[in-house]
Design a protein around this motif. Structure first.
Motif, short mmCIF file in Angstrom:
data_model
loop_
_atom_site.label_atom_id
_atom_site.label_comp_id
_atom_site.label_asym_id
_atom_site.label_seq_id
_atom_site.Cartn_x
_atom_site.Cartn_y
_atom_site.Cartn_z
N GLN A 19 -13.22 15.39 2.60
CA GLN A 19 -11.86 14.89 2.82
C GLN A 19 -10.80 15.69 2.06
N LEU A 20 -11.22 16.71 1.31
CA LEU A 20 -10.28 17.50 0.52
C LEU A 20 -9.38 18.32 1.44
N SER A 21 -8.09 18.07 1.36
CA SER A 21 -7.12 18.79 2.20
C SER A 21 -6.54 19.98 1.44
N GLN A 22 -5.95 20.88 2.18
CA GLN A 22 -5.28 22.01 1.56
C GLN A 22 -4.15 21.51 0.65
N ARG A 23 -3.45 20.51 1.10
CA ARG A 23 -2.34 19.96 0.31
C ARG A 23 -2.85 19.38 -1.01
N GLN A 24 -3.97 18.66 -0.96
CA GLN A 24 -4.54 18.08 -2.18
C GLN A 24 -5.04 19.17 -3.11
N LEU A 25 -5.65 20.22 -2.54
CA LEU A 25 -6.11 21.34 -3.35
C LEU A 25 -4.94 22.00 -4.05
N ALA A 26 -3.83 22.18 -3.35
CA ALA A 26 -2.63 22.76 -3.95
C ALA A 26 -2.13 21.90 -5.10
N ASP A 28 -3.93 19.72 -6.88
CA ASP A 28 -4.91 19.73 -7.97
C ASP A 28 -4.88 21.02 -8.79
N THR A 29 -4.62 22.14 -8.13
CA THR A 29 -4.71 23.45 -8.80
C THR A 29 -3.37 24.02 -9.24
N GLY A 30 -2.29 23.53 -8.65
CA GLY A 30 -0.98 24.10 -8.94
C GLY A 30 -0.69 25.35 -8.14
N LEU A 31 -1.59 25.71 -7.23
CA LEU A 31 -1.37 26.88 -6.37
C LEU A 31 -0.45 26.52 -5.22
N ASP A 32 0.24 27.51 -4.71
CA ASP A 32 1.15 27.31 -3.60
C ASP A 32 0.36 27.01 -2.32
N ILE A 33 0.83 26.07 -1.53
CA ILE A 33 0.15 25.68 -0.29
C ILE A 33 0.01 26.87 0.66
N THR A 34 0.98 27.76 0.68
CA THR A 34 0.91 28.94 1.55
C THR A 34 -0.24 29.85 1.12
N THR A 35 -0.43 30.02 -0.16
CA THR A 35 -1.53 30.83 -0.67
C THR A 35 -2.86 30.23 -0.25
N ILE A 36 -3.00 28.94 -0.40
CA ILE A 36 -4.23 28.26 -0.02
C ILE A 36 -4.47 28.39 1.47
N ASN A 37 -3.43 28.20 2.27
CA ASN A 37 -3.58 28.29 3.72
C ASN A 37 -4.01 29.69 4.14
N ARG A 38 -3.44 30.71 3.54
CA ARG A 38 -3.82 32.09 3.91
C ARG A 38 -5.28 32.38 3.58
N LEU A 39 -5.75 31.86 2.45
CA LEU A 39 -7.16 32.04 2.10
C LEU A 39 -8.05 31.21 3.01
N PHE A 40 -7.65 29.99 3.29
CA PHE A 40 -8.41 29.08 4.14
C PHE A 40 -8.60 29.64 5.54
N THR A 41 -7.55 30.27 6.07
CA THR A 41 -7.59 30.81 7.44
C THR A 41 -7.97 32.29 7.47
N ASN A 42 -8.23 32.87 6.31
CA ASN A 42 -8.57 34.30 6.21
C ASN A 42 -7.49 35.20 6.78
N LYS A 43 -6.26 34.87 6.47
CA LYS A 43 -5.11 35.67 6.89
C LYS A 43 -4.38 36.19 5.65
N PHE A 44 -5.13 36.85 4.79
CA PHE A 44 -4.56 37.40 3.56
C PHE A 44 -4.84 38.89 3.49
N SER A 45 -3.97 39.61 2.80
CA SER A 45 -4.19 41.04 2.64
C SER A 45 -4.47 41.39 1.18
N ARG A 46 -4.13 40.49 0.27
CA ARG A 46 -4.41 40.69 -1.15
C ARG A 46 -4.46 39.32 -1.82
N VAL A 47 -5.12 39.28 -2.97
CA VAL A 47 -5.26 38.03 -3.70
C VAL A 47 -4.99 38.29 -5.17
N ASP A 48 -4.21 37.45 -5.77
CA ASP A 48 -3.89 37.55 -7.18
C ASP A 48 -5.10 37.13 -8.02
#
Length: 91
Positions: A19-26, A28-48
């Protein structure tokens, strides 16, 4: 064929709590929802590095459990709700 980096974030989220959503993960972690979504959907070109550290610590995993190398044709293309709606309207 050259392999590409694949993020296993969706798998780790489902393993931790189906039941863990991207919004809840953001939240819980303090990460930006856009960052999480890009990783979740594998639409990233670099990762901090800080992002990787936060996610590895959150899930209690090593970097190699968050990312792996895959052949491009083996990387699933996750559809967003918006893409599903656009495809349904076009049909």
């Amino acid at each position: 064929m050259n392999k590409k980096m694949f993020c296993r974030l969706a798998v780790l989220m489902a393993e931790k709590d189906p039941q863990l959503s991207q919004r809840q993960l953001a939240k819980d972690t303090g990460l930006d929802i856009t960052t999480i979504n890009r990783l979740f959907t594998n639409k990233f070109s670099r990762v901090d590095v800080g992002t990787v550290e936060v996610l590895c610590n959150y899930f209690g995993r090593e970097v190699g459990e968050l990312f792996e190398m895959r052949n491009p044709e083996d990387i699933p293309q996750r559809k967003t709700k918006k893409r599903n709606r656009i495809e349904a309207e076009a049909a």
